[in-house]
Every structure is written in C-alpha cells, then in structure tokens.
Design an enzyme around this catalytic site. Structure first.
Site: not given
Length: 335
Positions: A197, A223-225, A244
């Site tokens: 996250d 991190g960053d998805f 969502h």
C-alpha cells in the site's frame, strides 16, 4: 389499503433528519456517556459540552428511532444505541461519523451537480478522496477505522469460504491496515503474506500485523499499483475495495500490472459488492451512489462488467464466491 406513492418520497426526505440525529449521537459520543446509566438531557449536555435544549430535542428523535429510551431519570441507551460506542462489539460509530463528516456530507448533497457535469462535486471542492484524507488526518482516522470494521465480516468470510490450501504467498494489494490479510494468515498457518500500500497507510498496517502476532510471516511493502513492475510477486493477490474506486481504464491498468507480476498459475481475488445484471433492488446500488458522489468515475459493477474488465486485462473470470456482508470474491485467472 393501497400505499400512497408519496410515502416513499417523504420517507427519503425525513430519513435525512433521522440520519442527522444519529450523526449527532455518534459525533458527541452519547452512547459512551450513557453506558453506565441514565442521564437527564442537561447532564448529558454537560458531559458533551453541548447546548442542553438542543440535546433534549435530538434525544426525542433518537428515542423514536429506538437508539435511546426515556426513563424516570432521563434517557438510557438501548442495545441498538450501544452500537455507536467505539468499544462495543460490532461498533458502527465510525461508519456514522464518516458519512456525517463535513466534506462527505457536502459531496453527497451535491450529487445533482455531479450527475449534471459528470465530474464529482466532492473532487472539485476537495480534490481526490485519498488526497483529501492525506491532508485531513482526523478524517483519515475515522475512514481507516470504518474500513477496518466494515471489512471484518467479509475478511473472516474470505478466510473461511475460499480455499487457500497450498498457497505460499498472498499479496494484499491496497490492503490498508491488513485486516483481510491478517484474517487469511491466521486461518492458514502455512501461508505467508505481503501487505502492499501507500506510504501513508503502511505504518498503521505494520502495527496491526504486529499486534496480531504475524510480523514474522508478513512483509509490508510501500508502493503504487499504478507503477508497472512495482507489485510484489505472489501466488494469490487480494484486491478488496480497490477496483470500485476507479474507472474502467484505471481498473484495467491495475489489473494488468498485477497480471504481469503473477505466475501463470496465480489468481486474483477481487473482493467487492457485485451488482445484479438487472435492476433488482440491492444494497450495492446505495454504495454506487456514494461512489458517484465522492469519486465520480469509481463505481460498483455487475458480473458482466467485471468479466469485461478482466478480459481487457488478460484475465478470465473463474468463479464468484459469495461472502458475508453483501460482498463477493470475483476470482480471476490468467488467460
């Protein structure tokens, strides 16, 4: 007797007033003050540092709703009202406080403007939701607590209803405080985990994992998805209450990045509300209005819409596992 068609309209109108009273009870912590015994309106007002006559008027409304009841000494809290105490099992106080939070409430009230322009009025006023939370730590604390409490039923449900036998490494993508991941790891001692996250979230997640006694089996990764090649390797990926939040293009980017990180035998468990493909009443439709108001292009989706997203991401919909609290696990596998 035929129901009056206007009744449904009036019920929705008056529902706002009832929620406002409930929000007052949650924000001023009536339940905690009344837990040890009845208080008069004046006594309760003194403890809450509030206006006595205003407190008395709200208590009358709450009594009609069943959250308090009048007794000779004043008012006492009911079993339903105790759900608005932080330390009650199944507490819903943070859920009420979140919806009553000023920016949230304002965003919902401006839904007509959002629908007319196609751009979230909340976003125009306050910026993206997660940026707003990062700049408003008090709201972020309420939001994080709400998300944790909301996830408990389907976190336990996922651990119980999905077979993790033989899974060596689970990656919880955007997993927040790790409430779902800790439930899975607790139920499956042979499995290791990764909480993935943003840097704002990971410290509280690390604390929660340590408190659960799982620090030796769970790694926390910032991190960053949206960053290609940035997602840790794993056998099963959990995406709970993530997809969502994003439009179709962004959702495909997220799913495609996970697809690139996973082995050919890997799986993604998308834990979300799945709407019916027809117009049947469903609690997820209420959630969809919140997504529209607060995020704009984030949305709840139907099975068919998830299937389309997955196909665009190089994935196939394998099955849908029903979970408690209206949630489902949409199981995706590489094509």
């Amino acid at each position: 007797m035929t129901a009056n068609p206007a009744d449904a309209v009036w019920d929705a109108i008056y529902g706002i007033s009832r929620f406002a009273a409930l929000s007052t009870m949650a924000e001023l912590d009536f339940a905690a003050h009344l837990r040890d015994g009845p208080l008069s309106a004046d006594q309760l007002a003194a403890r809450c540092e509030a206006h006595p006559l205003s407190v008395r008027r709200v208590l009358r409304e709450l009594a009609g709703m069943g959250f308090v009841r009048s007794v000779p000494e004043g008012y006492e809290v009911t079993e339903a009202g105790l759900l608005l105490a932080d330390d009650s099992p199944g507490s819903l106080r943070s859920a009420i406080r979140l919806v009553g939070e000023e920016a949230y409430w304002n965003g919902m009230g401006k839904l007509p403007k959002t629908v007319k322009s196609g751009v979230s009025a909340f976003r125009e006023l306050h910026g993206p939701v997660y940026k707003y939370l990062g700049a408003n730590p008090e709201a972020a604390v309420v939001f994080d607590d709400y998300m944790t409490r909301r996830a408990i039923p389907f976190a336990n449900g996922l651990a119980d209803h999905y077979d993790f036998t033989g899974v060596e490494r689970v990656v919880d993508v955007g997993g927040g405080r790790g409430h779902i991941l800790t439930a899975v790891l607790a139920a499956h001692p042979g499995t290791r985990g990764v909480l993935f996250d943003l840097d704002r979230v990971i410290p509280s997640g690390r604390e929660a994992i340590a408190a659960a006694g799982l620090a030796d089996r769970c790694e926390c990764v910032v991190g960053d998805f949206f960053v290609p090649d940035g997602i840790p390797a794993g056998d099963v990926y959990i995406l709970a209450n993530v997809i969502h939040n994003w439009n179709d293009d962004d959702s495909v980017r997220i799913l495609s990045n996970i697809r690139a990180a996973m082995p050919s035998t890997g799986k993604i468990l998308i834990v979300e509300i799945v709407l019916p493909d027809d117009d049947s009443p469903h609690v997820g439709l209420d959630g969809d209005m919140r997504m529209l108001a607060l995020i704009g292009d984030g949305m709840e989706r139907t099975r068919t819409e998830y299937q389309t997203l997955l196909e665009k991401s190089g994935l196939a919909l394998s099955e849908i596992v029903e979970l408690p609290a209206w949630a489902s696990a949409v199981v995706a596998t590489p094509i």
